[in-house]
Design a protein around this motif. Structure first.
Motif, PDB file in Angstrom:
ATOM      1  N   GLY A 289      -8.006  19.717 -41.402  1.00  8.44           N
ATOM      2  CA  GLY A 289      -8.412  19.964 -42.776  1.00  8.44           C
ATOM      3  C   GLY A 289      -7.284  19.713 -43.754  1.00  8.44           C
ATOM      4  N   ASP A 290      -7.616  19.827 -45.017  1.00 11.96           N
ATOM      5  CA  ASP A 290      -6.662  19.647 -46.108  1.00 11.96           C
ATOM      6  C   ASP A 290      -6.499  20.997 -46.798  1.00 11.96           C
ATOM      7  N   ARG A 291      -5.333  21.587 -46.690  1.00 13.43           N
ATOM      8  CA  ARG A 291      -5.123  22.941 -47.210  1.00 13.43           C
ATOM      9  C   ARG A 291      -5.229  23.020 -48.725  1.00 13.43           C
ATOM     10  N   ASP A 292      -5.113  21.886 -49.417  1.00 11.60           N
ATOM     11  CA  ASP A 292      -5.150  21.896 -50.877  1.00 11.60           C
ATOM     12  C   ASP A 292      -6.552  21.716 -51.444  1.00 11.60           C
ATOM     13  N   GLN A 293      -7.547  21.453 -50.577  1.00  8.87           N
ATOM     14  CA  GLN A 293      -8.917  21.275 -51.048  1.00  8.87           C
ATOM     15  C   GLN A 293      -9.547  22.617 -51.410  1.00  8.87           C
ATOM     16  N   LEU A 294     -10.713  22.518 -52.022  1.00 11.68           N
ATOM     17  CA  LEU A 294     -11.500  23.711 -52.312  1.00 11.68           C
ATOM     18  C   LEU A 294     -11.812  24.465 -51.033  1.00 11.68           C
ATOM     19  N   PRO A 295     -11.810  25.797 -51.089  1.00 10.53           N
ATOM     20  CA  PRO A 295     -12.299  26.558 -49.937  1.00 10.53           C
ATOM     21  C   PRO A 295     -13.817  26.454 -49.852  1.00 10.53           C
ATOM     22  N   SER A 296     -14.386  27.085 -48.848  1.00  7.96           N
ATOM     23  CA  SER A 296     -15.825  27.004 -48.609  1.00  7.96           C
ATOM     24  C   SER A 296     -16.620  27.541 -49.787  1.00  7.96           C
ATOM     25  N   VAL A 297     -17.877  27.076 -49.887  1.00  6.78           N
ATOM     26  CA  VAL A 297     -18.776  27.611 -50.907  1.00  6.78           C
ATOM     27  C   VAL A 297     -19.036  29.093 -50.629  1.00  6.78           C
ATOM     28  N   GLU A 298     -19.205  29.435 -49.355  1.00  9.30           N
ATOM     29  CA  GLU A 298     -19.387  30.834 -48.977  1.00  9.30           C
ATOM     30  C   GLU A 298     -18.031  31.537 -48.987  1.00  9.30           C
ATOM     31  N   SER A 299     -18.014  32.809 -48.606  1.00 10.12           N
ATOM     32  CA  SER A 299     -16.807  33.619 -48.770  1.00 10.12           C
ATOM     33  C   SER A 299     -15.718  33.278 -47.763  1.00 10.12           C
ATOM     34  N   GLY A 300     -14.480  33.434 -48.220  1.00  7.28           N
ATOM     35  CA  GLY A 300     -13.317  33.239 -47.371  1.00  7.28           C
ATOM     36  C   GLY A 300     -12.501  32.030 -47.772  1.00  7.28           C
ATOM     37  N   ALA A 301     -11.316  31.934 -47.179  1.00  5.05           N
ATOM     38  CA  ALA A 301     -10.432  30.779 -47.340  1.00  5.05           C
ATOM     39  C   ALA A 301      -9.800  30.552 -45.976  1.00  5.05           C
ATOM     40  N   VAL A 302     -10.636  30.128 -45.029  1.00  2.00           N
ATOM     41  CA  VAL A 302     -10.269  30.140 -43.609  1.00  2.00           C
ATOM     42  C   VAL A 302      -9.045  29.297 -43.324  1.00  2.00           C
ATOM     43  N   LEU A 303      -9.025  28.046 -43.802  1.00  2.97           N
ATOM     44  CA  LEU A 303      -7.905  27.176 -43.460  1.00  2.97           C
ATOM     45  C   LEU A 303      -6.598  27.711 -44.028  1.00  2.97           C
ATOM     46  N   ALA A 304      -6.609  28.122 -45.288  1.00  2.00           N
ATOM     47  CA  ALA A 304      -5.389  28.658 -45.900  1.00  2.00           C
ATOM     48  C   ALA A 304      -4.899  29.894 -45.148  1.00  2.00           C
ATOM     49  N   ASP A 305      -5.827  30.766 -44.754  1.00  2.00           N
ATOM     50  CA  ASP A 305      -5.426  31.982 -44.043  1.00  2.00           C
ATOM     51  C   ASP A 305      -4.923  31.676 -42.639  1.00  2.00           C
ATOM     52  N   LEU A 306      -5.557  30.717 -41.965  1.00  2.00           N
ATOM     53  CA  LEU A 306      -5.079  30.317 -40.640  1.00  2.00           C
ATOM     54  C   LEU A 306      -3.651  29.788 -40.717  1.00  2.00           C
ATOM     55  N   LEU A 307      -3.408  28.940 -41.706  1.00  2.00           N
ATOM     56  CA  LEU A 307      -2.079  28.355 -41.838  1.00  2.00           C
ATOM     57  C   LEU A 307      -1.041  29.413 -42.200  1.00  2.00           C
ATOM     58  N   ALA A 308      -1.448  30.408 -42.995  1.00  2.00           N
ATOM     59  CA  ALA A 308      -0.525  31.498 -43.312  1.00  2.00           C
ATOM     60  C   ALA A 308      -0.168  32.281 -42.056  1.00  2.00           C
ATOM     61  N   LEU A 309      -1.141  32.474 -41.174  1.00  2.00           N
ATOM     62  CA  LEU A 309      -0.887  33.189 -39.922  1.00  2.00           C
ATOM     63  C   LEU A 309       0.063  32.414 -39.009  1.00  2.00           C
ATOM     64  N   LEU A 310      -0.086  31.090 -39.009  1.00  2.00           N
ATOM     65  CA  LEU A 310       0.640  30.268 -38.038  1.00  2.00           C
ATOM     66  C   LEU A 310       1.941  29.705 -38.582  1.00  2.00           C
ATOM     67  N   SER A 311       2.285  30.027 -39.839  1.00  2.00           N
ATOM     68  CA  SER A 311       3.486  29.459 -40.445  1.00  2.00           C
ATOM     69  C   SER A 311       4.533  30.542 -40.689  1.00  2.00           C
ATOM     70  N   GLU A 312       5.676  30.095 -41.137  1.00  2.00           N
ATOM     71  CA  GLU A 312       6.756  30.992 -41.534  1.00  2.00           C
ATOM     72  C   GLU A 312       6.947  30.842 -43.039  1.00  2.00           C
ATOM     73  N   GLN A 313       6.541  31.862 -43.801  1.00  2.00           N
ATOM     74  CA  GLN A 313       6.606  31.818 -45.263  1.00  2.00           C
ATOM     75  C   GLN A 313       5.946  30.548 -45.815  1.00  2.00           C
ATOM     76  N   GLY A 314       4.803  30.198 -45.233  1.00  2.00           N
ATOM     77  CA  GLY A 314       4.022  29.087 -45.747  1.00  2.00           C
ATOM     78  C   GLY A 314       4.388  27.720 -45.203  1.00  2.00           C
ATOM     79  N   GLU A 315       5.431  27.621 -44.386  1.00  2.00           N
ATOM     80  CA  GLU A 315       5.836  26.323 -43.849  1.00  2.00           C
ATOM     81  C   GLU A 315       5.679  26.309 -42.338  1.00  2.00           C
ATOM     82  N   ALA A 316       5.280  25.150 -41.798  1.00  2.00           N
ATOM     83  CA  ALA A 316       5.188  25.001 -40.351  1.00  2.00           C
ATOM     84  C   ALA A 316       6.573  25.181 -39.739  1.00  2.00           C
ATOM     85  N   ALA A 317       6.657  25.947 -38.665  1.00  2.00           N
ATOM     86  CA  ALA A 317       7.930  26.210 -37.998  1.00  2.00           C
ATOM     87  C   ALA A 317       7.693  26.216 -36.491  1.00  2.00           C
TER      88      ALA A 317
END
Length: 669
Positions: free
Chosen positions: A337-365
């Protein structure tokens, strides 16, 4: 509970026409459940809600929670600024919204809340969680969804690689050097980031690949599939999916194009041609009226690999359903996915939240051991020394930054929007001649103050003449002399090539809108465009005419049509209209049996996700501070274009939207 500063939310919403009566009824019914339990129970923890002031506060809180979901959030928080922002988007004026926000945000953090609403918390209908300095109130379904997403993303690896470094080196050499994907006459060059993505996708049970348009996500997936097949995964054990039928089809078109470019493809490579992509609904077996998907935790998807594209479009509950159907002991999951695109029409921001979980202060590490593995398998690279390090944790995320596209203007405009619109705008002033000459780049059609329907209709006529040349009608006339197909597919080669030519013209461009309704919305633009096309001599019958594009709005498993699929209404001999959908095979249906559809000359930016066109015309609202105008919607619309993007609006509106990032309250922080 302190009600001294509480302002009645129902009255505030009613005054700005933002009250959803259904939400109000639900809030009242939930309070009635609490009343009944309090009366029936001798447990002192069940508190009576006879106090009308407290009852009104609780009603407003439950009402706000539902409205928050409608706005795309998963919860409400104890931060007054979050609540004030939500009320502002609903139209509540600041002087009313500020005390209301403080009151309701305080209620989220109030320990007495669970006593008053004990039956709802006890049954899991509501969940309250604290993270850092904030408390969050969730509907139970949304909480269970994000809890599953978090647990799945951070789980320990349950699959062990059964191949050696020597095997990995051999497969990488075969795929990248000896049998490469070709870009024109040259092999596609892979950056260190992209090669690391291949390694992690091959070895991790979950891997997330993010990147903007042109960064090579689909090319990486094709090579990753080739590597997996070499590692022993048969093609029939691979599932491909995307949120919409259009996104699924585009993924497979890109993969097919890359596969055909390989000069010395092996028989194993060619088995990839047998893969088909479905919608997520199709992958999981979600059917109308059936509560439980066919595939779930009790009956997981029987596959070795599942690949899902356009994950930014996936909402939290759908992602939870997908993860429930994945057994990580036997199935690898790859998300793109593209983290800068619109989130889903329904609730949540899955990709952004997944990347926040898997990154270090927002950057891949990455950990030292995986970087050493990359050096051993892929070869030494300065990138491994420059990569951000972390002491431990999964290595499951790569964000691609280098774009291989030659259309630099589109990339530059997208980057400028993502930067917040700082500095000079890269948009060039546009005139009718700009469109007529087919210039490539990014352009702004300035809308005069007070411009209305006539001004935009004149622009649509110019656009229509440019993107639908006179050969469009000539081909439609030629087609009208051909016999209609007798079955569900077109088999005559000449007819098939003629229809494909029509689709090629139609798919070169699209009008995108931010709004659905109003003079600058998709519905109004559709009507204008239809009037223009009919003025060129096309004959209409019962609302249909040859060449009319249609967009399917509802999944129809019986006919193999999915929400987001586009087709053309075409007239054959004997004046017979048929709806034709491009693909292999090319399918046809009577317009009478199509599921719900709408014309497809224009679509909202939300609907366009998962699609790509040579040129786009983006029509912006006439209000610079419209609630739907934000950075993500501009970026998403602009990046649907490969060669040229035309924006119709004002420079002020574009700068204002670029400076306003859409943020959803999900409770992941």
């Amino acid at each position: 509970m302190n009600s001294a500063t509480h302002i009645d939310l129902v009255e505030a919403l009613r005054s700005v026409d933002a009250l959803e009566p259904g939400c109000l009824f639900i809030a009242g019914d939930l309070l009635k459940i609490c009343d009944l339990e309090a009366r029936r129970s001798s447990d002192l923890k069940y508190v009576s809600l006879e106090n009308s002031e407290v009852r009104n506060q609780l009603r407003d809180l439950l009402l706000l929670l539902q409205l928050s979901l409608f706005e795309g959030n998963l919860c409400i928080s104890s931060r007054p600024d979050d609540t004030l922002d939500l009320l502002s988007r609903l139209g509540v004026p600041t002087q009313v919204g500020t005390p209301t926000a403080e009151s309701l945000a305080g209620l989220v953090a109030d320990p007495a809340l669970e006593s008053y609403l004990r039956p709802l918390f006890h049954t899991g209908m509501l969940v309250r969680k604290t993270a850092g300095s904030a408390s969050y109130l969730f509907p139970g379904r949304q909480w269970r969804a994000i809890d599953r997403i978090r647990s799945f993303a951070l789980q320990s690896a349950t699959q062990s690689a059964t191949f050696t470094d020597d095997q990995l080196r051999q497969w990488f050499r075969d795929v990248l050097a000896e049998r490469p994907i070709m870009g024109g006459e040259k092999p596609v060059a892979f950056t260190a980031q992209q090669r690391l993505a291949l390694l992690l996708g091959l070895t991790e049970p979950l891997f997330v690949l993010s990147g903007g348009p042109g960064t090579g996500k689909t090319t990486i997936i094709l090579n990753l599939l080739r590597l997996m097949i070499r590692s022993g995964v048969p093609a029939e054990r691979i599932r491909m999916a995307a949120p919409t039928g259009k996104a699924a089809a585009r993924m497979m078109e890109s993969i097919g194009g890359g596969l055909r470019s390989i000069e010395k493809a092996t028989d194993a490579d060619r088995t990839i041609e047998t893969l088909k992509a479905s919608t997520l609904h199709g992958l999981l077996g979600i059917r109308p009226g059936i509560a439980q998907p066919d595939y779930n935790s009790a009956n997981p998807i029987d596959a070795d690999v599942v690949v899902v594209d356009e994950v930014s479009m996936v909402d939290a509950v759908m992602m939870s359903s997908l993860l429930s159907a994945i057994d990580p002991r036997q199935t690898r999951l790859i998300l793109l996915g593209d983290r800068d695109q619109l989130p889903s029409v329904e609730s949540g921001a899955v990709l952004a939240d997944l990347l926040a979980l898997l990154s270090e202060q927002g950057e891949a590490a990455y950990t030292e051991d995986v970087l050493q593995k990359a050096a051993d398998v892929i070869g030494p690279d300065e990138a491994w020394n420059m990569a951000r390090r972390k002491p431990s944790g999964p290595n499951r995320y790569v964000h691609l930054t280098y774009s291989h596209r030659s259309e630099r203007a589109v990339r530059d405009l997208a980057a400028w929007v993502n930067s917040g619109g700082e500095g000079p705008s890269p948009l060039k002033p546009a005139e009718a001649a700009t469109l007529e000459a087919g210039h490539e780049g990014t352009f702004l059609f300035s809308r005069p103050d007070g411009a209305g329907r006539a001004h935009i209709e004149s622009l649509i006529r110019i656009w229509g003449a440019s993107v639908f040349p006179s050969e469009w009608e000539a081909m439609l006339t030629e087609l009208s002399r051909k016999d209609a197909p007798t079955g569900r597919t077109i088999t005559d080669p000449q007819t098939m090539e003629l229809v494909r030519s029509l689709f090629r013209i139609f798919d070169r461009s699209r009008i995108l809108t931010v709004l659905r309704r109003g003079p600058f919305g998709a519905e109004s633009v559709q009507r204008m465009f239809q009037r223009y096309m009919l003025s060129r001599g096309l004959r209409e019958r019962r609302g249909l005419f040859s060449g009319l594009p249609v967009l399917i709005r509802r999944n129809d498993p019986l006919r193999g049509l999915a929400n987001g699929d586009t087709g053309l209404i075409l007239q054959f001999r004997s004046q017979r209209f048929l709806a034709v959908f491009d693909g292999s095979p090319m399918t046809v249906f009577s317009p009478d049996v199509l599921p719900q559809w709408e014309p497809a000359y224009a679509m909202t930016v939300h609907k366009s996700q998962g699609s790509e066109y040579g040129s786009v015309l983006i029509i912006l609202p006439d209000e610079p501070d419209h609630p739907l105008m934000n950075r993500q919607i501009l970026y998403t619309g602009i990046t649907r274009a490969r060669k040229s993007a035309f924006l119709y609006g004002s420079d002020d509106a574009i700068r204002h939207a670029s400076g306003k990032a859409l943020r959803r309250i999900t409770g992941f922080d």
